[in-house]
Design an enzyme around this catalytic site. Structure first.
Site, PDB file in Angstrom:
ATOM      1  N   SER A  15      75.415  27.674  78.146  1.00 10.80           N
ATOM      2  CA  SER A  15      74.689  28.736  77.442  1.00 10.80           C
ATOM      3  C   SER A  15      73.273  28.308  77.092  1.00 10.80           C
ATOM      4  O   SER A  15      72.294  29.002  77.385  1.00 10.80           O
ATOM      5  CB  SER A  15      75.443  29.133  76.167  1.00 10.80           C
ATOM      6  OG  SER A  15      76.689  29.713  76.461  1.00 10.80           O
ATOM      7  N   ARG A  38      68.411  29.433  69.231  1.00 10.16           N
ATOM      8  CA  ARG A  38      69.614  29.918  68.551  1.00 10.16           C
ATOM      9  C   ARG A  38      69.608  31.438  68.439  1.00 10.16           C
ATOM     10  O   ARG A  38      70.654  32.085  68.586  1.00 10.16           O
ATOM     11  CB  ARG A  38      69.751  29.281  67.168  1.00 10.16           C
ATOM     12  CG  ARG A  38      71.118  29.513  66.549  1.00 10.16           C
ATOM     13  CD  ARG A  38      71.202  28.926  65.167  1.00 10.16           C
ATOM     14  NE  ARG A  38      71.656  27.567  65.114  1.00 10.16           N
ATOM     15  CZ  ARG A  38      72.928  27.199  65.052  1.00 10.16           C
ATOM     16  NH1 ARG A  38      73.877  28.101  65.108  1.00 10.16           N
ATOM     17  NH2 ARG A  38      73.266  25.925  64.957  1.00 10.16           N
ATOM     18  N   HIS A  41      70.545  32.829  71.791  1.00 15.36           N
ATOM     19  CA  HIS A  41      71.977  32.603  71.995  1.00 15.36           C
ATOM     20  C   HIS A  41      72.809  33.615  71.223  1.00 15.36           C
ATOM     21  O   HIS A  41      73.879  34.034  71.670  1.00 15.36           O
ATOM     22  CB  HIS A  41      72.329  31.176  71.567  1.00 15.36           C
ATOM     23  CG  HIS A  41      73.758  30.814  71.752  1.00 15.36           C
ATOM     24  ND1 HIS A  41      74.636  30.710  70.703  1.00 15.36           N
ATOM     25  CD2 HIS A  41      74.467  30.530  72.874  1.00 15.36           C
ATOM     26  CE1 HIS A  41      75.828  30.369  71.166  1.00 15.36           C
ATOM     27  NE2 HIS A  41      75.755  30.255  72.479  1.00 15.36           N
TER      28      HIS A  41
END
Length: 213
Positions: A15, A38, A41
């Site tokens: 990822s 982040r 994601h």
């Protein structure tokens, strides 16, 4: 059933490798790059990297505030629920006032939304706090109005309200005039509680350890 990855370490590694391969991250300093990764994601949209606005000291200011015992104040329960508690100092309070029984009447008296009225209940805890707004543009607008009227200043504002009315405008106001307060915001209509809580997690702890494998 098609084959799918089950190993959590492999999922994380793939990822974050995909994010780094596809997103344009070169404009971010190291700490802010971790926040951007982040956030991408959390929503699966690499293009938000191009829409992030931030002050250079945002991550440093947020981490210092948390280390000093500051609360995290959220505009809705979903934003608070997404914060990973183990990333925070043990005594950190996560405060959400939206469902306080006083809020409906306050909203009526003020002629505004419940989300905005709930900001009135932040005053005693606002100074030096980390504020994460992931739902209501009116909450961000009201926070900025409160500060303009001489209200306490938080240590960091994470501006991620979402929607078609006021979301882009509230974040544009924050980015154009942050009132001397460090901030991170996602320009435009996109946002949401998952992004607000992901921003708190990134400020508190950077990236997951698995991403560094």
């Amino acid at each position: 059933m098609r084959r799918y990855e089950k190993d959590p370490k492999a999922i994380y590694a793939q990822s974050f490798a995909t994010v780094r391969a596809e997103a344009r991250l070169d404009r971010f300093p190291a700490e802010m790059e971790s926040v951007a990764v982040r956030l991408i994601h959390a929503c699966g949209m690499i293009e938000i990297a191009d829409r992030l606005a931030f002050s250079p000291d945002a991550v440093t200011a947020g981490r210092a505030a948390l280390a000093a015992g500051a609360p995290v104040i959220c505009d809705c329960e979903m934003a608070g629920a997404g914060i990973i508690r183990r990333y925070l100092p043990p005594a950190t309070e996560i405060l959400v006032t939206l469902n306080d029984p006083r809020v409906p009447q306050m909203a009526q008296d003020l002629g505004t939304t419940r989300s905005a009225a709930a900001v009135e209940l932040w005053r005693d805890r606002l100074a030096g706090a980390v504020v994460a707004i992931g739902n209501a543009p009116t909450a961000l607008f009201h926070l900025l109005e409160t500060i303009d009227r001489g209200g306490p200043k938080p240590a960091l504002i994470l501006g991620f309200p979402v929607g078609f009315v006021g979301a882009a405008e509230s974040k544009a106001e924050l980015a154009a005039n942050p009132r001397g307060i460090p901030f991170i915001a996602l320009r435009g209509r996109r946002g949401g509680s998952a992004l607000a809580s992901a921003a708190v997690n990134a400020v508190a702890a950077g990236l997951p350890e698995l991403e560094r494998l």
